[in-house]
Design a protein around this motif. Structure first.
Motif, PDB file in Angstrom:
ATOM      1  N   GLY B 223       0.796  -1.358   0.048  1.00 27.02           N
ATOM      2  CA  GLY B 223       0.012   0.068  -0.142  1.00 27.02           C
ATOM      3  C   GLY B 223       0.821   1.312  -0.214  1.00 27.02           C
ATOM      4  N   GLY B 224       0.333   2.293   0.462  1.00 24.19           N
ATOM      5  CA  GLY B 224       1.095   3.660   0.480  1.00 24.19           C
ATOM      6  C   GLY B 224       1.127   4.061   1.913  1.00 24.19           C
ATOM      7  N   ILE B 225       1.911   5.116   2.106  1.00 20.69           N
ATOM      8  CA  ILE B 225       2.087   5.810   3.354  1.00 20.69           C
ATOM      9  C   ILE B 225       1.879   6.975   3.192  1.00 20.69           C
ATOM     10  CG2 ILE B 225       3.794   6.752   4.975  1.00 20.69           C
ATOM     11  CD1 ILE B 225       4.945   3.850   5.230  1.00 20.69           C
ATOM     12  N   THR B 226       1.024   7.779   3.716  1.00 18.48           N
ATOM     13  CA  THR B 226       0.832   9.387   3.773  1.00 18.48           C
ATOM     14  C   THR B 226       1.685   9.893   4.770  1.00 18.48           C
ATOM     15  OG1 THR B 226      -1.501   8.766   2.862  1.00 18.48           O
ATOM     16  CG2 THR B 226      -0.980  11.010   3.726  1.00 18.48           C
ATOM     17  N   ILE B 227       2.587  10.893   4.288  1.00 16.57           N
ATOM     18  CA  ILE B 227       3.569  11.713   5.226  1.00 16.57           C
ATOM     19  C   ILE B 227       2.624  13.024   5.260  1.00 16.57           C
ATOM     20  CG2 ILE B 227       5.638  12.853   5.469  1.00 16.57           C
ATOM     21  CD1 ILE B 227       6.181   9.971   5.415  1.00 16.57           C
ATOM     22  N   VAL B 228       2.426  13.531   6.400  1.00 20.62           N
ATOM     23  CA  VAL B 228       1.921  14.856   6.668  1.00 20.62           C
ATOM     24  C   VAL B 228       2.792  15.701   7.302  1.00 20.62           C
ATOM     25  CG1 VAL B 228      -0.204  16.143   7.631  1.00 20.62           C
ATOM     26  CG2 VAL B 228      -0.446  13.714   6.789  1.00 20.62           C
ATOM     27  N   GLY B 244     -17.056  19.408  17.032  1.00 25.22           N
ATOM     28  CA  GLY B 244     -17.766  19.033  16.004  1.00 25.22           C
ATOM     29  C   GLY B 244     -17.558  20.010  14.524  1.00 25.22           C
ATOM     30  N   GLN B 245     -17.058  21.273  14.986  1.00 27.57           N
ATOM     31  CA  GLN B 245     -16.855  22.179  13.856  1.00 27.57           C
ATOM     32  C   GLN B 245     -15.562  21.852  12.954  1.00 27.57           C
ATOM     33  OE1 GLN B 245     -16.487  26.124  15.477  1.00 27.57           O
ATOM     34  NE2 GLN B 245     -18.828  26.696  15.061  1.00 27.57           N
ATOM     35  N   PRO B 246     -15.407  22.198  11.626  1.00 28.87           N
ATOM     36  CA  PRO B 246     -14.306  21.926  10.891  1.00 28.87           C
ATOM     37  C   PRO B 246     -13.324  22.641  11.244  1.00 28.87           C
ATOM     38  CG  PRO B 246     -15.871  23.004   9.400  1.00 28.87           C
ATOM     39  CD  PRO B 246     -16.560  22.751  10.704  1.00 28.87           C
ATOM     40  N   VAL B 247     -11.872  22.465  11.016  1.00 32.21           N
ATOM     41  CA  VAL B 247     -10.721  23.370  11.506  1.00 32.21           C
ATOM     42  C   VAL B 247     -10.274  23.709   9.989  1.00 32.21           C
ATOM     43  CG1 VAL B 247      -8.504  23.221  12.723  1.00 32.21           C
ATOM     44  CG2 VAL B 247     -10.359  22.132  13.554  1.00 32.21           C
ATOM     45  N   SER B 248      -9.805  25.049   9.775  1.00 32.87           N
ATOM     46  CA  SER B 248      -8.876  25.419   8.814  1.00 32.87           C
ATOM     47  C   SER B 248      -7.512  25.339   9.032  1.00 32.87           C
ATOM     48  CB  SER B 248      -9.096  26.810   8.374  1.00 32.87           C
ATOM     49  OG  SER B 248      -8.589  27.551   7.795  1.00 32.87           O
ATOM     50  N   LEU B 249      -6.751  24.831   8.357  1.00 28.84           N
ATOM     51  CA  LEU B 249      -5.180  24.651   8.300  1.00 28.84           C
ATOM     52  C   LEU B 249      -4.777  25.197   6.777  1.00 28.84           C
ATOM     53  CD1 LEU B 249      -4.866  21.031   9.835  1.00 28.84           C
ATOM     54  CD2 LEU B 249      -4.660  23.219  10.965  1.00 28.84           C
ATOM     55  N   ILE B 250      -3.696  26.213   6.878  1.00 30.18           N
ATOM     56  CA  ILE B 250      -3.161  26.620   5.523  1.00 30.18           C
ATOM     57  C   ILE B 250      -1.653  26.296   5.719  1.00 30.18           C
ATOM     58  CG2 ILE B 250      -2.742  28.513   4.176  1.00 30.18           C
ATOM     59  CD1 ILE B 250      -5.533  29.626   5.283  1.00 30.18           C
ATOM     60  N   GLY B 251      -1.398  25.459   4.626  1.00 29.96           N
ATOM     61  CA  GLY B 251       0.194  25.340   4.312  1.00 29.96           C
ATOM     62  C   GLY B 251       0.606  23.883   4.830  1.00 29.96           C
ATOM     63  N   VAL B 252      -0.022  23.127   4.911  1.00 29.24           N
ATOM     64  CA  VAL B 252       0.330  21.756   5.388  1.00 29.24           C
ATOM     65  C   VAL B 252       1.000  20.907   4.231  1.00 29.24           C
ATOM     66  CG1 VAL B 252      -0.153  19.311   6.180  1.00 29.24           C
ATOM     67  CG2 VAL B 252      -1.370  21.435   6.992  1.00 29.24           C
ATOM     68  N   LYS B 253       1.914  20.143   4.182  1.00 32.33           N
ATOM     69  CA  LYS B 253       2.793  19.694   3.224  1.00 32.33           C
ATOM     70  C   LYS B 253       2.193  18.019   3.187  1.00 32.33           C
ATOM     71  CE  LYS B 253       6.697  21.197   1.581  1.00 32.33           C
ATOM     72  NZ  LYS B 253       8.101  21.517   1.528  1.00 32.33           N
ATOM     73  N   LEU B 254       1.988  17.442   1.945  1.00 27.12           N
ATOM     74  CA  LEU B 254       1.421  16.112   2.018  1.00 27.12           C
ATOM     75  C   LEU B 254       2.359  15.415   1.028  1.00 27.12           C
ATOM     76  CD1 LEU B 254      -1.121  15.061   3.367  1.00 27.12           C
ATOM     77  CD2 LEU B 254      -1.967  14.758   1.181  1.00 27.12           C
ATOM     78  N   HIS B 255       3.027  14.150   1.411  1.00 27.00           N
ATOM     79  CA  HIS B 255       3.572  13.069   0.403  1.00 27.00           C
ATOM     80  C   HIS B 255       2.798  11.652   0.334  1.00 27.00           C
ATOM     81  CE1 HIS B 255       6.643  16.200   0.684  1.00 27.00           C
ATOM     82  NE2 HIS B 255       6.966  15.967   2.224  1.00 27.00           N
ATOM     83  N   ILE B 256       2.769  11.289  -0.700  1.00 27.35           N
ATOM     84  CA  ILE B 256       2.159   9.925  -0.687  1.00 27.35           C
ATOM     85  C   ILE B 256       3.316   8.874  -1.252  1.00 27.35           C
ATOM     86  CG2 ILE B 256       0.315   8.110  -1.461  1.00 27.35           C
ATOM     87  CD1 ILE B 256      -0.869  10.624  -0.001  1.00 27.35           C
ATOM     88  N   LEU B 257       3.883   8.149  -0.526  1.00 28.21           N
ATOM     89  CA  LEU B 257       5.055   7.159  -0.986  1.00 28.21           C
ATOM     90  C   LEU B 257       4.665   5.713  -1.059  1.00 28.21           C
ATOM     91  CD1 LEU B 257       7.773   8.586   1.679  1.00 28.21           C
ATOM     92  CD2 LEU B 257       7.175   9.418  -0.874  1.00 28.21           C
ATOM     93  N   ILE B 258       5.181   5.183  -1.953  1.00 24.65           N
ATOM     94  CA  ILE B 258       4.916   3.606  -1.879  1.00 24.65           C
ATOM     95  C   ILE B 258       6.195   2.728  -1.867  1.00 24.65           C
ATOM     96  CG2 ILE B 258       2.860   3.808  -3.544  1.00 24.65           C
ATOM     97  CD1 ILE B 258       4.400   3.035  -5.900  1.00 24.65           C
TER      98      ILE B 258
END
Lengths: 273, 273
Positions: B223-228, B244-258
């Protein structure tokens, strides 16, 4: 963050969590003692008001410290994460004898300061001798595992507490505040029952733990400190309990200490004076 | 617990969180690689089945490791906190090349092992070179800040995750498992948003992160690994959001690695192979 490196225990600064609502005018024992620990009248104190939503929280403490004989007290208004990159503010912490974090919301401290150069510098400077005090939210933020919120009551329930990563000045203690005033034994027990390796400190209002290098502590102030030591826990149903259900814990040790009382973390032993 | 002392990075053992449901029969790539890392056929592997409620979980892994060519695989049945004082079991960990923690409920691991000599010994031996693998609950338990539970969905909410202190083998990562299968991005983002100092690892089933001394990691499995990576987070509304309310986040970096992908924690840089 994990506690910063501490190669020589004798050099680490004090960690001083305060239970909130500390006396500020008539015989302000906790603030007086903090000033004394920082070196008295010549001390440089940096005030971090980030937890508070009120604009004048920082300046009120600045005035207060000046009344207590500290001309070099300065507010560092960290409002955004970008503020936490400011060399000018970092220089103030670099030169400070003590940092004081005000009350408010501890999640504002962790989301604003967490992972920034400010958090890293406070950790490094505390390990090298700078003293760090915090009241209410400022106290909750200090340890590695921070109580971010929870519900009232004395009986632990699995969903009673919200933990989040804190500043990480110590991993020996989990800190709760406004303790007697807000009936928080249950949520502190819940936090400890998850993983019974730390010692809980429940701070009443106007009461502080002066945690010395080496992690023994002394109580200052007009209320009590509830020490919760789960080291010899014999049984816990935490892993079986459902949401809202009570949790069974057998073998938790409890100490209530008042002004002058001491607790030795290494020996896990309490002394009345 | 904070990560155990690690004076010489080159000597620390691997930390190997697995996303659960790892292939056990046909081309068991993850278990084969774990065996190889531990030294192959002569390796001594201690199996900790504490997370599981099923009585035969430990013995099933014992049989499995024997099929993979490891005669010295032994189950350590830590059921109560008293079991965690047993010199006989501690000696097995003292001599082991690798420890393998099974799936089940991570709170059973933290409430049973937390603060006992077993937890302390695994931490110390991992710092000195012993490898530690864990699948599902066993993976979640590894870091300093453990995801104990939470709810599904991709958008973070303040009450979406329950954190608790884990084993503390690393404080650089927060680990989640069954990641794609159970739609857990939201709860991992929530855990990181509390205090954006760590990196998140979301492990799909049959997928492992082989975290090397020095904390770079390599992906193994189907499968994959999601790096946050929230280091450069510019804005977060976590401290203002209600339950219960959604949270705003700006500028998170994401990598999906296999499989074969790598992530360097020091440089915060990902490589496809």
């Amino acid at each position: 963050m994990s506690p910063s490196a501490d190669t020589d225990h004798s050099e680490r600064g004090y960690i001083i969590p305060i239970g909130g609502a500390e006396e500020k005018l008539n015989n302000p024992a906790i603030l007086d003692r903090f000033v004394e620990v920082c070196g008295g009248g010549s001390a440089r104190i940096a005030i971090i008001p980030t937890a508070s939503k009120l604009e004048d929280t920082g300046s009120r403490y600045e005035t207060l410290f000046r009344k207590l004989g500290i001309p070099h007290a300065q507010v560092l208004p960290f409002i955004t994460r970008e503020d936490c990159q400011s060399d000018q503010y970092l220089d103030v912490i670099e030169a400070a004898d003590g940092v004081f974090m005000t009350g408010g919301n501890q999640l504002r401290l962790s989301t604003t300061l967490g992972g920034t150069p400010v958090a890293q510098l406070i950790r490094r400077r505390n390990a090298a001798g700078m003293h760090v005090a915090g009241t209410s939210a400022g106290a909750a933020f200090m340890p590695e595992h921070m109580i971010a919120g929870g519900s009232e009551g004395s009986t632990p329930r699995p969903d009673m507490v919200t933990l989040a990563p804190g500043l990480g000045l110590t991993n020996n203690f989990i800190i709760d505040q406004h303790f007697r005033q807000r009936d928080r034994l249950g949520r502190l027990l819940t936090a400890l029952a998850y993983n019974p390796f730390a010692v809980g400190i429940g701070l009443d209002e106007d009461t502080a733990a002066f945690i010395k290098p080496g992690d023994s502590l002394e109580v200052v102030g007009s209320g009590g400190i509830t020490i919760v030591d789960p080291r010899d826990l014999e049984y816990s149903s935490m892993d079986k309990a459902r949401r809202g259900q009570p949790v069974s814990l057998i073998g938790v040790k409890l100490h209530i200490l008042i002004s002058g009382g001491r607790f030795d973390i290494a020996a896990r032993q309490a002394f009345a004076s």
